[in-house]
Each structure stands twice: as C-alpha cells, then as structure tokens.
Scaffold this active site. Structure first.
Site: not given
Length: 463
Positions: A158, A228, A328, A352
């Site tokens: 972002y 991640k 995930d 998000d």
C-alpha cells in the site's frame, strides 16, 4: 488554525500527554458524511451517537460536530477531492469519524482513505470483529468469532511503489535488478510490471507494540503474528522475528511465547526431562536435523528453562500468549478454529484479506467497523469499512451498522466507555427485535424490513 472554507464550532479540543488522551466535556469532532450512501448512514448514526452520550452522561457531555469534506462532495464544492482544510481539521482535533469515500478515477490520489492514513501517519488499522446474536451468518458457529485485528497501515504494497509494465521506468528498474543485484527470477522481464514492498523494523515494532499493549489492557488471551514469512523471509519473516524480539524484550514478565509454553509445560510435567528430550518433544523432526539445527533447538530449550522461576509451575497460563501463523492457514483456521484467535497483528495486505473474510462470518462488511490510529500522536479516524454503494444512495435503505460501531470504537478510544456500552446494548436489542434493514431482513426468519433511519431509531430505543 485558520481554515479557508469551513468554520469550526465552539467546543473543546482533545489533547494527548504522555500517550494519554485528555477529552473535554464538549469535544469538537470532525466528521465526513461520505459519498453514495454516506449521508443516509451518517444521519442515522449521529442520532445514535448523540442519544448514547445524552443517556450516559445526563447532558453533562455533548459532542460538537464539525463537518469537513472529502470525496465527491468536496470535489463538487471546492474542485478538490481532499482539501487541506479537511486534513488540518483531523490533525488539529485529533479524533474524528468518516463515512465511505469514492476513490477518484485516473491519476493523482489512488485512494482518499489511504491518503488520509499516510498524511496523519495512522499506522494502526484497528478492526474488531464480533458476532451479534441473531445476525445472519454463512458459518455454523459465528459466536466463536471475537477477534481484534491490528493491521499495519502505512507500509507493504500500500506504499504504492510500482511501475507499469513496458514503461521506461519499469525497464530501468528491471535492468538494475538484473545487472546490479544479480536477480535472475523475473520470468518475463520485457512485459513485467514491478512493485516494491517496504516492511521496516520501525513500522513493524510500533504496530506490534500497540497490539500487545491493547491485549494486556483489555485482558485478551493471545496475540498472533500473521505473516507469509515462509516465502518472503526478509519482509514478512522479519515482521514475525521483530515481533517476538519486541515481545520478549519489552513485555517479558507479562507474556509467554507459544514455544516457550511447550517447553515449560514439558518441564512442569516431567521435572527430570533432559534438554534433548524436551527439544525432541517440541520438534518431532529433531532426529532428522543437522547437528547445528539440533544445537539451536537445544539452546532454545535452555533459554526457555531460565524462565521457570517466573513462568513455571503453571504461571505461564495466566500470561498473554504470543504466537504466529502463516497467512494462508490462518484464513482457513479462522473458519475452522475461530476461538483459537484473539488479537491479530499483521501486515497491510494480510490484514485487508483477514478483515473482510472475518467480517463475512459475522454479518458482512455492512456492520464491520474500523479505526485508523496513531497511538503516539493520538490521531485517530474511525470509519465505515464498506464502499459507497451509489445505487442505494438517498434511498434510506442501507445498514448503518459499520458507522455506528465505528462510533462505538471512537467513544471507547476517547474513554467514554459508558456511551460505547450503550451503543452495543442498543444494537444488540435492535437486532434481537428483528426490525432490521434489508440486508438482515432477507436472511432472518420472521424479520420486518425497516429503513436505515428507522433502524437508527430502533438502536436508540433499545439503549
């Protein structure tokens, strides 16, 4: 502050000293109605806010609402999507609230919401997610969802550092990466767009510090770093590592990491357990590791056992648990094991995804609140998390819940907890009455559909 096109009302200013807000009895709070359905939602919500304050404090406190402008309304009035007056009002008065805003099409500001967050350095996107009894849900046990997401708000993708495919800028960056940095993993360099993902120690630590402090203050049970890092080791993996380092450095007596809890619990159960056997218990693949890897696990066990005087004997069970999970699997487990998650600290993009996915479990984005906060400066803008839904504009039909609950967050942030509690009580009662807006009515058996404005009145009547 001298404003060009707007005039503040009479009232007091919220201030901050040593990280603590001082809120006058009649604080000036800037607000933006928003675009599309924003005016309808604001009209219903502000009645809820004023009623809660009046009932909670018997007229001794009152909000001085200060309307400021952004989005389509600002463009029509001032030919400017985000006037300086608006930014300065939020800067001067510290705390405010806004409805949904249109993102301008074309160049310039990519998102008004992102622009406000970056201009005021609102580094925490705070998203509480909980279920209200009776709200329609696509999952079997929405009552297990009670989480607070701390989403880093200023970095990650972002930050908007990217270059379009096949432009001179993209080609220059790709050439630099290939020739100067030895990068060989860009599969189609001639047609690739390029983006840069900044994740800093400073940005990560202030977000994680805020999440842990919130969890301790509100007696939450755990903080989970979602990342991640198995793929992006020096950005998302670093976020996780910086998180653990900060937690054990700044909150040592108040927290226990998940792996420390395993080691200490093993030792509590078997006081004569050897370091190596403890290592094998926490890492089943121990026997297949190299000598160096085994030595590292044993060193971790030894370090954790030094906590036995303060954390042993089951004392760790009363402390805040700090753990981490891959993004995930987190999205899967918040569906299947929602009650194992409490406070979540994560980077911008993961936050998000998680925020919207969790909102779907408890009734949808229409009642999902949000706050953008700088805990150091005190600045905070609370906001609807959904879009403008222009096809429903001026029809008085949409659910005002997102702004109503954002106001609840705002009052709690200000320390006006009595007003915040009344809003929750009113919303709970309104939903239980089954007199609700169309988004709920179409999914609730025996419900009566009412207008947005009527739903606001229904919330007030149930305070």
């Amino acid at each position: 502050m001298a404003y060009k096109d707007i005039t503040p009302p009479t009232g007091g200013k919220i201030s901050i000293n040593a990280g603590k807000l001082t809120v006058p009895e009649n604080p000036i709070l800037p607000f933006i109605r928003g675009d599309g359905t924003g005016p309808d939602i604001w009209s219903a919500s502000v009645r809820v806010f004023d009623a809660a304050v009046a009932k909670a404090y018997g007229g001794q406190r009152k909000i001085s609402w200060f309307e400021v402008f952004a989005g389509e309304d600002a463009f029509r009035r001032f030919n400017n999507w985000l006037p300086d007056d608006t930014v300065e009002a939020f800067r001067e008065y510290l705390v405010g609230i806004k409805g949904p805003l249109t993102t301008p099409i074309g160049g310039g500001i990519s998102s008004l919401n992102v622009a406000l967050r970056q201009m005021l350095d609102l580094y925490v996107c705070l998203r509480p997610v909980q279920w209200f009894n009776g709200v329609p849900s696509p999952v079997k046990r929405p009552d297990k969802v009670n989480m607070v997401i701390f989403r880093e708000n200023t970095e990650d993708i972002y930050a908007g550092i990217e270059w379009a495919a096949e432009t001179p800028q993209a080609k220059k960056v790709i050439e630099f990466l290939q020739k100067e940095m030895g990068v060989k993993k860009i599969r189609f360099p001639e047609s690739s767009g390029i983006g840069v993902k900044p994740v800093s120690r400073d940005g990560s630590e202030r977000l994680i510090r805020a999440a842990i402090s919130y969890a301790l203050t509100n007696n939450r049970k755990s903080v989970n770093f979602v990342h991640k890092g198995n793929i992006m080791k020096f950005t998302e993996g670093a976020f996780r590592d910086w998180g653990y380092a900060l937690a054990t450095r700044e909150f040592r007596d108040q927290i226990v990491t998940q792996r420390e809890s395993w080691i200490i619990d093993n030792q509590d159960r078997k006081p004569n357990l050897s370091i190596e056997d403890n290592a094998k218990a926490i890492d089943p693949g121990y026997d297949m590791m190299t000598r160096d890897q085994q030595a590292a696990i044993c060193a971790e066990v030894e370090s954790s056992l030094k906590l036995m005087p303060t954390h042993g004997g089951g004392k760790w069970k009363k402390l805040l648990m700090v753990k981490d999970s891959i993004a995930d699997i987190t999205l899967q487990q918040t569906l299947t094991r929602a009650d194992e998650f409490d406070v979540i600290a994560t980077l911008n993009l993961n936050g998000d995804y998680l925020s919207d996915a969790l909102a779907a479990q408890v009734g949808g984005i229409g009642i999902a609140p949000g706050g953008n906060i700088n805990y150091l400066s005190g600045h905070a803008i609370f906001e609807a998390t959904h879009g403008t839904a222009p096809k429903y504009a001026n029809k008085d039909v949409v659910n005002p819940g997102s702004v109503v609950l954002s106001g609840e967050m705002m009052f709690r942030y200000m320390g006006w907890t009595e007003a915040a509690d009344l809003i929750l009580k009113g919303l709970d009662g309104a939903i239980a009455s089954k007199r609700v807006t169309y988004d709920f009515a179409r999914q609730m058996e025996g419900a009566t559909e009412i207008k947005c404005s009527a739903f606001g009145d229904n919330i007030v009547s149930h305070m």
